[in-house]
Design a protein around this motif. Structure first.
Motif, PDB file in Angstrom:
ATOM      1  N   VAL A   1      -6.606  25.682  13.644  1.00 63.81           N
ATOM      2  CA  VAL A   1      -8.074  25.763  13.869  1.00 63.81           C
ATOM      3  C   VAL A   1      -8.763  26.455  12.949  1.00 63.81           C
ATOM      4  O   VAL A   1      -8.571  27.602  12.680  1.00 63.81           O
ATOM      5  CB  VAL A   1      -8.383  26.055  15.378  1.00 63.81           C
ATOM      6  CG1 VAL A   1      -9.810  25.983  15.637  1.00 63.81           C
ATOM      7  CG2 VAL A   1      -7.647  25.123  16.403  1.00 63.81           C
TER       8      VAL A   1
ATOM      9  N   LYS B   1     -12.682  27.240  12.268  1.00 64.20           N
ATOM     10  CA  LYS B   1     -14.133  27.130  12.309  1.00 64.20           C
ATOM     11  C   LYS B   1     -14.416  25.747  13.127  1.00 64.20           C
ATOM     12  O   LYS B   1     -13.872  25.800  14.351  1.00 64.20           O
ATOM     13  CB  LYS B   1     -14.880  27.057  11.199  1.00 64.20           C
ATOM     14  CG  LYS B   1     -14.918  28.549  10.404  1.00 64.20           C
ATOM     15  CD  LYS B   1     -15.932  28.606   9.684  1.00 64.20           C
ATOM     16  CE  LYS B   1     -15.812  29.935   8.778  1.00 64.20           C
ATOM     17  NZ  LYS B   1     -16.875  30.260   7.774  1.00 64.20           N
ATOM     18  N   LEU B   2     -14.900  24.676  12.619  1.00 66.49           N
ATOM     19  CA  LEU B   2     -14.918  23.466  13.109  1.00 66.49           C
ATOM     20  C   LEU B   2     -14.024  22.400  12.992  1.00 66.49           C
ATOM     21  O   LEU B   2     -14.124  21.187  13.775  1.00 66.49           O
ATOM     22  CB  LEU B   2     -16.287  23.082  12.852  1.00 66.49           C
ATOM     23  CG  LEU B   2     -18.011  23.741  13.256  1.00 66.49           C
ATOM     24  CD1 LEU B   2     -18.883  23.190  12.545  1.00 66.49           C
ATOM     25  CD2 LEU B   2     -17.851  24.043  14.671  1.00 66.49           C
ATOM     26  N   GLU B   3     -13.064  22.796  12.058  1.00 66.22           N
ATOM     27  CA  GLU B   3     -12.094  21.829  11.924  1.00 66.22           C
ATOM     28  C   GLU B   3     -10.851  22.049  12.759  1.00 66.22           C
ATOM     29  O   GLU B   3     -10.580  23.163  12.850  1.00 66.22           O
ATOM     30  CB  GLU B   3     -11.650  21.642  10.345  1.00 66.22           C
ATOM     31  CG  GLU B   3     -12.859  21.474   9.662  1.00 66.22           C
ATOM     32  CD  GLU B   3     -12.524  21.405   7.974  1.00 66.22           C
ATOM     33  OE1 GLU B   3     -11.518  22.208   7.737  1.00 66.22           O
ATOM     34  OE2 GLU B   3     -12.994  20.802   7.021  1.00 66.22           O
ATOM     35  N   GLN B   4     -10.299  20.898  13.366  1.00 66.15           N
ATOM     36  CA  GLN B   4      -8.806  21.242  13.964  1.00 66.15           C
ATOM     37  C   GLN B   4      -8.150  20.091  13.317  1.00 66.15           C
ATOM     38  O   GLN B   4      -8.208  18.914  13.439  1.00 66.15           O
ATOM     39  CB  GLN B   4      -9.162  20.383  15.442  1.00 66.15           C
ATOM     40  CG  GLN B   4     -10.300  21.259  16.126  1.00 66.15           C
ATOM     41  CD  GLN B   4     -10.268  21.947  17.437  1.00 66.15           C
ATOM     42  OE1 GLN B   4      -8.926  21.528  17.882  1.00 66.15           O
ATOM     43  NE2 GLN B   4     -11.173  22.635  18.223  1.00 66.15           N
ATOM     44  N   LYS B   5      -7.020  20.749  12.840  1.00 66.49           N
ATOM     45  CA  LYS B   5      -5.951  20.073  11.880  1.00 66.49           C
ATOM     46  C   LYS B   5      -4.650  20.038  12.582  1.00 66.49           C
ATOM     47  O   LYS B   5      -4.122  20.958  13.173  1.00 66.49           O
ATOM     48  CB  LYS B   5      -6.054  20.655  10.577  1.00 66.49           C
ATOM     49  CG  LYS B   5      -4.870  20.241   9.650  1.00 66.49           C
ATOM     50  CD  LYS B   5      -5.318  21.029   8.214  1.00 66.49           C
ATOM     51  CE  LYS B   5      -3.964  20.962   7.363  1.00 66.49           C
ATOM     52  NZ  LYS B   5      -4.371  21.883   6.207  1.00 66.49           N
TER      53      LYS B   5
ATOM     54  N   GLN C   1      -9.839  16.491  12.437  1.00 65.34           N
ATOM     55  CA  GLN C   1     -10.926  15.980  13.369  1.00 65.34           C
ATOM     56  C   GLN C   1     -11.697  17.180  13.720  1.00 65.34           C
ATOM     57  O   GLN C   1     -11.306  18.363  13.813  1.00 65.34           O
ATOM     58  CB  GLN C   1     -10.122  15.105  14.151  1.00 65.34           C
ATOM     59  CG  GLN C   1      -9.765  13.911  13.678  1.00 65.34           C
ATOM     60  CD  GLN C   1     -10.636  12.813  13.144  1.00 65.34           C
ATOM     61  OE1 GLN C   1     -11.794  12.750  13.629  1.00 65.34           O
ATOM     62  NE2 GLN C   1     -10.328  12.133  12.019  1.00 65.34           N
ATOM     63  N   ALA C   2     -12.685  16.783  14.552  1.00 60.62           N
ATOM     64  CA  ALA C   2     -13.403  17.731  15.477  1.00 60.62           C
ATOM     65  C   ALA C   2     -12.739  18.042  16.743  1.00 60.62           C
ATOM     66  O   ALA C   2     -12.858  19.179  17.430  1.00 60.62           O
ATOM     67  CB  ALA C   2     -14.930  17.349  15.674  1.00 60.62           C
ATOM     68  N   ASP C   3     -11.939  17.108  17.133  1.00 57.50           N
ATOM     69  CA  ASP C   3     -11.140  17.168  18.627  1.00 57.50           C
ATOM     70  C   ASP C   3      -9.525  17.424  18.154  1.00 57.50           C
ATOM     71  O   ASP C   3      -9.337  16.498  17.341  1.00 57.50           O
ATOM     72  CB  ASP C   3     -11.244  16.088  19.454  1.00 57.50           C
ATOM     73  CG  ASP C   3     -10.731  16.089  20.459  1.00 57.50           C
ATOM     74  OD1 ASP C   3     -10.471  17.274  21.240  1.00 57.50           O
ATOM     75  OD2 ASP C   3     -10.508  15.157  21.415  1.00 57.50           O
TER      76      ASP C   3
END
Length: 96
Positions: free
Chosen positions: A43, A45-49, A67-69
């Motif tokens: 994770v 910031k706003l990116e979830q990898k 993605q964001a999720d």
């Protein structure tokens, strides 16, 4: 088949583990010779990898998705791995 799951800046919860194990079960349908799978969840910031390295007999396959999720990233990553495994299996059978 050995599955190892690690998290960078994210706690790997039981629900994430069970989701990953359920999705990776799909990979076993197409190819039985999966030796080792290493999944890394990150994770930033706003990116979830979600990224994974799959060791199969004869090759190493890698896929990642951002993605964001986190759950959507895991689903997309497994879909990419699934396509790679099917392609590898077809390529392997064609050469024989």
């Amino acid at each position: 088949m050995q599955i190892s799951i690690t998290g960078h800046h994210v706690e790997v919860t039981d629900s994430l583990k069970s989701h990953i194990e359920d999705k990776i079960g799909i990979l076993k349908r197409h190819f039985d010779n999966v030796v080792d799978i290493h999944v890394i969840l990150t994770v930033e910031k706003l990116e979830q990898k979600a990224e994974a390295t799959v060791q199969i007999s004869g090759a190493k396959l890698f896929a990642e998705d951002v993605q964001a999720d986190m759950y959507v990233a895991i689903d997309n990553m497994v879909d990419k791995l699934d396509r790679q495994i099917v392609k590898f299996k077809e390529k392997n059978q064609n050469h024989r």
